[in-house]
Every structure is written in structure tokens, then in C-alpha cells.
Design an enzyme around this catalytic site. Structure first.
Site, mmCIF file in Angstrom:
data_model
loop_
_atom_site.group_PDB
_atom_site.id
_atom_site.type_symbol
_atom_site.label_atom_id
_atom_site.label_comp_id
_atom_site.label_asym_id
_atom_site.label_seq_id
_atom_site.Cartn_x
_atom_site.Cartn_y
_atom_site.Cartn_z
ATOM 1 N N GLU A 80 -29.686 7.367 22.711
ATOM 2 C CA GLU A 80 -30.079 6.051 23.234
ATOM 3 C C GLU A 80 -31.229 5.492 22.404
ATOM 4 O OE1 GLU A 80 -29.033 6.788 27.927
ATOM 5 O OE2 GLU A 80 -31.033 7.364 27.238
ATOM 6 N N HIS A 111 -35.851 7.641 21.183
ATOM 7 C CA HIS A 111 -35.343 7.039 22.417
ATOM 8 C C HIS A 111 -36.006 5.682 22.653
ATOM 9 C CE1 HIS A 111 -34.791 6.694 26.839
ATOM 10 N NE2 HIS A 111 -33.686 7.377 26.609
ATOM 11 N N GLY A 146 -42.953 13.830 28.200
ATOM 12 C CA GLY A 146 -41.790 13.669 27.331
ATOM 13 C C GLY A 146 -41.179 12.285 27.471
ATOM 14 N N HIS A 147 -41.260 11.709 28.651
ATOM 15 C CA HIS A 147 -40.790 10.332 28.873
ATOM 16 C C HIS A 147 -41.977 9.519 29.353
ATOM 17 C CE1 HIS A 147 -38.609 6.814 29.875
ATOM 18 N NE2 HIS A 147 -37.404 7.378 29.869
ATOM 19 N N CYS A 194 -30.965 4.567 36.236
ATOM 20 C CA CYS A 194 -32.281 3.986 35.971
ATOM 21 C C CYS A 194 -32.233 2.467 35.872
ATOM 22 C CB CYS A 194 -32.868 4.583 34.695
ATOM 23 S SG CYS A 194 -31.751 4.533 33.277
ATOM 24 N N CYS A 195 -31.141 1.909 35.350
ATOM 25 C CA CYS A 195 -31.120 0.488 35.015
ATOM 26 C C CYS A 195 -31.080 -0.460 36.224
ATOM 27 C CB CYS A 195 -29.955 0.193 34.075
ATOM 28 S SG CYS A 195 -30.107 0.987 32.461
ATOM 29 N N GLU A 216 -29.452 -0.407 25.854
ATOM 30 C CA GLU A 216 -29.626 -0.081 27.271
ATOM 31 C C GLU A 216 -30.409 -1.176 27.990
ATOM 32 O OE1 GLU A 216 -31.714 3.378 30.034
ATOM 33 O OE2 GLU A 216 -31.315 3.787 27.923
ATOM 34 N N CYS A 271 -32.436 -0.924 30.413
ATOM 35 C CA CYS A 271 -33.831 -0.495 30.579
ATOM 36 C C CYS A 271 -34.655 -0.741 29.323
ATOM 37 C CB CYS A 271 -33.899 0.987 30.937
ATOM 38 S SG CYS A 271 -33.595 1.346 32.675
#
Length: 646
Positions: free
Chosen positions: A317, A265, A189-190, A413-414, A333, A335
Site C-alpha cells: 500500500e 506505506h 510501527g504505524h 480503516c477507510c 487507498e 485513508c
């Protein structure tokens, strides 16, 4: 596709950076950001959201009692931290940092299951549930980051413990997914595991890893859609329960070769595109490469902010639609821009063209650097192009926009992503093949070409001036091509070879090519003009009609309240006045820009909300522009990149 022009990044440690600008950033990451993030991973930063990351691994390893806490993808934070540490150790030996990392690796190894599986969320909550919610639960995402960490740590230190962990993990995934009967015909999914598996293949030459990466890419969007089957079987639900997203939020609603526009995303998207480019290069898949170039054109020409930010919507996002680039509700974002850089470099490896390097440079110097404070201890997740602190506090549509950098995030995460990018900068600046060495970014340092042992010393004045010198320190007596990028922000450049103006070079795809037999002591000097540019947006970007944005070299500039007063929306730049380039008064060593402008006055309004009989009155005002990445390092206040024009 022309495999003869394919290039590869320099190995870790081959580029020793001592650039006046970037070496300081790298040292900030090494001495401030990495230790600070280590405290955050151990829940030791006062006032910051707890991470639970290291604690989760200790619980999974049986070293502590407790329950899983944090986001389902929490494992990835420590993986990114370890990856950054691996890069640091390739250019700066630090025994204490290495001991700390080795201890973490031992905990991770202890948590790994006998079959190679590694994900603390399911190890703690029940292994029988693993692989039952690929759509939402990030198992393959965490695995991808851990694989990247294992490779980086091995290349930075020569130690194999984490590498062996991730090889067993990759083997576990390979035994679970694929086209064969009895395996899951699925995908993450990611995304990120795709590019990680290609990188593992490049290191180990194990074909199974490349084949698996390609499978994950090719299987996306095939009917019957896997996530639909997964939801029906396990009762999983979309995070976004409406028709706007669904499968394309994950880039999974249709096969990748049929995707013509960036959707869903933004981070997931550019991670997927990075994996696609890597797989296309290693497999020679022409149709996959064509998909990459089509998506690149859409993102870079229709869905990217002038700062290199992507993903305009807080909702998901996500990308929205072409030319939808609002400034004050921008998501951007950190990321996502990091992922854009990953993608740009992989496109460069396939096809050395200036446009890829220009975007990589734009995102690096602007949105990515904006993502951390100058001291490396506070961070932006969202990178807007216009900020009013009161609106951020009171307007629900702007709640996602922070007007001050934060010490940490619950979804963190960033910051570690930024750390791993900056510490590996040398692998983005230069790529090589048997016949040529391409200099994409002008970052001062000493680099060794692994193809022919040529050693170059680069000196660079960027981003403050356009003076670059490349000296040949060691070389063989053979012909070789040095290709130096002519940046898109420079109208022209003077080129000298060994002190004499040089015109015998070939310019192709935005690179100046010198094909000759090199000698020790040869020096190429480039002097790029660095004009102040007053940029306009495409008329389809409705928010920027009648506005301009100022840039110089790779840097985009902005106005801040501290220099220009409140209500920045009242200001306009006088287009017929020269903008001065001056030493930075606010930030030592920087360059600031000063232009003449005017401010719309309250004179004659007498408190009226609307009127038809007031003549607009303007007051002349000096406008001070500072680099966008530096904003909010002097306290909270308004900021804008785009300003009205007169």
C-alpha cells in the site's frame, strides 16, 4: 518559519455548514453512514466481513467470554466511529446517538487497565506481551485514534469520561517511552499517535504530551534501529520479508530530517508528516519544518495522482518512486488521501499557501468522496483511475482493485476514517489567528471567529459553479484581514465589495487579502471562472503519454461504460472541439461534460491479432464525462480518467 502567520482551526461547532453540496454529504454520514457503521462494528451487516470490534471490548472489560478476533488494530475502528460521533454532536444534537456513544465509552473505560493501558488485543491475549511488537501490532496506533476520539467527543459534548480515559492512556505511554533511562527508546510501527499527542497537548497544555510526540518523531531512524533490536529480542518478523521494504516501510530506516522522498506505506507516511508539521508548529523546530516542506514537494509534484490519490502500489500500500503512477493497478487507498488532507491542513496552519489548500481540495472532492457510495452504505478501499471488471476478476496484478464498492471490509480503516473527515469539514475550511482569517475551502455556512467574535455567512456554488459570497453578520469596529483563496483551477476572478468591483486588495501566496475595518452587512462577492481543463501528465508518467484527463473546478471527470460503451481504451478526445458543460443527466443537480471524440473500429481486421496492412478506421462518438467521485453508482462497468487524445 514565521510564527506571526501561524493559524489554528475553528473549534467544533463554530462553523455551522448548510452548503447545498456538503450539508447533504454530512447528513448522509450522520443519518446513513454512522448508523450503518455501528451495525458493522456489532457484526450486524449481512454479507459483510465481521468486525468483532465491540465484542472485543466487552471481552476485555469482562462483560463477555471469548477470544480476540479480527485484525490486531481492530480497536481503532470504534475509536474513529466515536470521533465522528463527537463531531456530529457538535453541530447536530442527537440524544439517541449520544446515549449509544456513552454506552460504548463505558465499555471502553471498563476495559482500561489500572495503569491506563488500553488495547484489547493484549488485554485478552496477555498483558505480559504488551510493547513487545511495536513494529507490527499497532498498540500506539490504536492509542492515537482513541486519543483523537476522546478529544473530539469532549469538544462535541462537554463530557469528560472518554477524555479522562485517553489522558490516563497518554500518561501510561509517557511513562513507558522516552529518552530517560529505564524507558523504551522506541516509536510506533504505524504512525498517528504523534499528531494525537500534539492535539492533546493543545487541549490540556500538558507539556509532557508535546515532548513525547516530538520524541517519537526524533527517535525514528536513530541507530541502533529499534525495530532491528526488537526483532532480535522477541523474534518478530517483517510482514514484508524482502529488501524492498524493511525499515522504510515504516519510515523508520533513517531520521526524518534525512528523508527526502516519500517511501513505504502511504498512510503511515502522511500520518507521520502530519505529526511532524504539528510538532514543528508547536515547538518552532526549523529543521523539522524544512523536512516537511521537502517531503511535500516530493509527494505533491512527483507522487500524487490527478485525483489526489497517493500510494501507487498494492505491494505494501505504498509509494514507489517518482512519476510511477499507473492507472489500472493504482492503489490510492482512501485513508491515504484522508491523511494527505490532515497533512495539508497542518501545512496551511504553518504557512497559508494556496498549493496546500489546492491539494486538500483535490483529495477531498475526488478520491475521498469516491471512497463512499452516494447513499453512504458502500465503500472503496482502493481508488483506481482505470477499471475493467474482467481484468479485476482474472488478472492477479489487479486483484486488489474492486470494480464495485463493498458493504464493509475485514480491514475496515477507510469507512470510519472517511466519516470522521466529513463530519469535521468545518475545521479544514477555515483557519484563524489574531490578525487574519483564512478561507481555504468555499463551503457554505455560518462561522464564528473565536479570536474577535466576527461572524461570517458564506454562500458557495462549488463544485458546480464559481460564485461565492461572504457576508459580515457581526463584527467589532476594528481592522482585520480576511484572506480568500484564489483556487489554482481558476484563471481569474471578479471581486466585488459591497456591490462595486474591487481592486484594492493584496494577493499573496494565492490568497486575496482584504485588510480593513469591517462593518456589519459588508459583502465580498467572488466569481471564479471555471473553465474545462484538458490536463496532460508530466512526460515521465509513462502510462499517460498521449492521454489527457478532463477537470472542471475542483472536480476531476471520468468516462464510464454506461455512457460511452465498452472498451474505453479505444476512445480518444478531439482536442479541437469545445467540451460542453451541461446539467447532469445521470445525477440530478450535478454537472456533466460532453465532448466530441472518436472510437477505433474493428473494420478491416477480420479477426486478425496482428497485421501490417490495415488502415485504422475511426467512428465519431460523443463522449460523456461524469465526476470521478460518482463513478460506479449506476452499476459495474469500465471506467477511465485518462483518455487518448486526437
Amino acid at each position: 518559519m514565521n510564527s506571526e502567520i501561524y493559524t489554528a482551526q475553528l473549534p467544533p461547532g463554530a462553523y455551522q455548514i448548510d452548503d447545498p453540496f456538503w450539508a447533504g454529504k454530512m447528513e448522509t454520514v450522520r443519518t446513513q453512514m454512522i448508523p450503518y457503521q455501528w451495525k458493522a462494528l456489532n457484526d450486524q451487516v449481512e454479507g459483510a466481513a465481521p468486525s468483532h470490534c465491540i465484542k472485543n471490548f466487552k471481552i476485555a472489560a469482562g462483560m463477555e467470554e471469548g477470544k480476540f478476533e479480527g485484525r490486531v488494530f481492530q480497536d481503532s475502528d470504534v475509536a474513529k466511529w466515536l470521533e465522528a460521533v463527537g463531531y456530529v454532536l457538535s453541530w447536530h444534537k442527537d440524544e439517541e446517538l449520544e446515549r449509544t456513544a456513552d454506552e460504548v465509552i463505558r465499555i471502553i473505560a471498563a476495559a482500561q487497565q489500572p495503569d491506563g493501558y488500553l488495547d484489547t488485543y493484549y488485554i485478552i491475549n496477555g498483558l505480559e506481551k504488551r510493547w513487545t511488537n511495536l513494529m507490527n501490532d499497532h498498540e500506539l496506533y490504536c492509542a492515537g485514534h482513541m486519543i483523537e476520539a476522546g478529544i473530539a467527543y469532549y469538544e462535541g459534548t462537554g463530557k469528560r469520561e472518554l477524555l479522562e480515559v485517553v489522558i490516563r492512556l497518554a500518561d501510561c505511554i509517557d511513562g513507558t517511552f522516552g529518552p530517560e533511562e529505564g524507558k523504551l527508546h522506541a516509536y510506533p510501527g504505524h504512525e498517528i499517535v504523534e499528531m494525537a499527542l500534539v492535539r492533546l497537548y493543545c487541549l490540556t497544555k500538558e507539556e509532557r504530551y508535546l515532548k513525547l510526540a516530538k520524541y517519537f518523531i526524533d527517535e525514528r531512524g536513530q541507530e541502533p534501529l529499534y525495530f532491528k533490536q526488537e526483532r532480535e529480542k522477541y523474534g518478530n518478523t517483517y510482514y514484508w520479508e524482502d529488501s524492498l521494504f524493511q525499515e522504510q516501510y515504516f519510515q523508520a530506516g533513517k531520521p526524518v530530517r534525512e528523508q527526502k522522498e516519500a517511501e513505504g506505506h502511504a498512510v503511515r507516511a502522511v500520518y507521520l508528516y502530519s505529526g511532524m508539521a504539528s510538532a514543528a508548529k508547536e515547538t518552532g523546530d526549523e529543521s523539522l519544518w524544512e523536512a516537511c516542506t521537502g517531503l511535500w514537494d516530493n509527494v505533491a509534484r512527483k507522487q500524487m495522482y490527478i485525483t489526489g490519490a497517493i500510494g501507487s502500489s498494492d505491494y505494501g500500500e505504498a509509494f514507489t518512486f517518482d512519476y510511477d503512477l499507473p492507472n489500472d493497478t493504482a492503489y490510492g487507498e482512501t485513508c491515504a488521501s484522508i491523511g494527505l488532507i490532515f497533512w495539508a491542513r497542518r501545512m496551511l496552519e504553518m504557512e497559508p499557501k494556496r498549493e496546500y489548500a489546492d491539494v486538500m481540495e483535490r483529495a477531498l472532492y475526488n478520491t475521498c468522496l469516491s471512497g463512499m457510495s452516494l447513499d453512504g452504505r458502500k465503500f472503496f478501499y482502493v481508488n483506481p483511475l482505470e477499471v475493467n471488471p474482467e481484468a479485476c476478476r482474472k488478472d492477479q496484478l489487479k486483484k486488489h482493485v474492486e470494480y464495485e464498492r463493498q458493504p464493509w471490509f475485514e480491514c475496515a480503516c477507510c469507512p470510519p476514517n472517511l466519516a470522521r473527515l466529513i463530519t469535521s469539514l468545518g475545521s479544514y475550511a477555515v483557519t484563524v489567528n489574531e490578525s487574519a482569517m483564512y478561507l481555504h475551502l468555499y463551503v457554505g455556512g455560518r462561522m464564528k471567529n473565536p479570536v474577535n467574535d466576527m461572524v461570517l455567512r458564506m454562500e458557495s456554488g462549488l463544485p458546480w459553479n464559481g460564485e461565492v459570497a461572504v457576508t459580515v453578520e457581526e463584527c467589532r469596529e476594528e481592522s482585520y484581514d480576511l484572506a480568500l483563496r484564489m483556487p489554482g483551477w481558476a484563471d481569474q476572478a471578479s471581486v466585488c465589495l459591497n456591490g462595486e468591483e474591487e481592486s484594492k486588495f493584496v494577493e499573496a501566496d494565492g490568497y486575496i487579502h482584504f485588510q480593513r475595518e469591517w462593518k456589519q452587512g459588508d459583502v465580498i462577492k467572488l466569481s471564479f471562472d471555471m473553465p474545462v481543463r484538458v490536463n496532460r501528465a508530466n512526460p515521465s508518467v509513462k502510462e499517460n503519454i498521449g492521454k489527457v484527463a478532463v477537470s472542471r473546478g475542483p472536480l476531476v471527470y471520468c468516462l464510464e461504460e454506461i455512457d460511452n460503451g465498452k472498451e474505453l481504451h479505444r476512445l480518444s478526445l478531439c482536442m479541437d472541439q469545445e467540451i460542453e458543460v451541461l446539467p447532469g443527466a445521470a445525477f440530478e443537480g450535478s454537472i456533466e461534460l460532453k465532448g466530441w471524440g472518436r472510437r477505433l473500429s474493428d473494420e478491416g481486421w477480420n479477426g486478425a491479432l496482428y497485421t501490417s496492412d490495415v488502415e485504422e478506421v475511426y467512428e465519431e462518438q460523443r463522449l460523456i464525462f461524469v465526476p470521478y467521485y460518482m463513478w460506479n453508482n449506476r452499476g459495474a462497468g469500465e471506467m477511465t480518467v485518462w483518455v487518448g487524445r486526437k
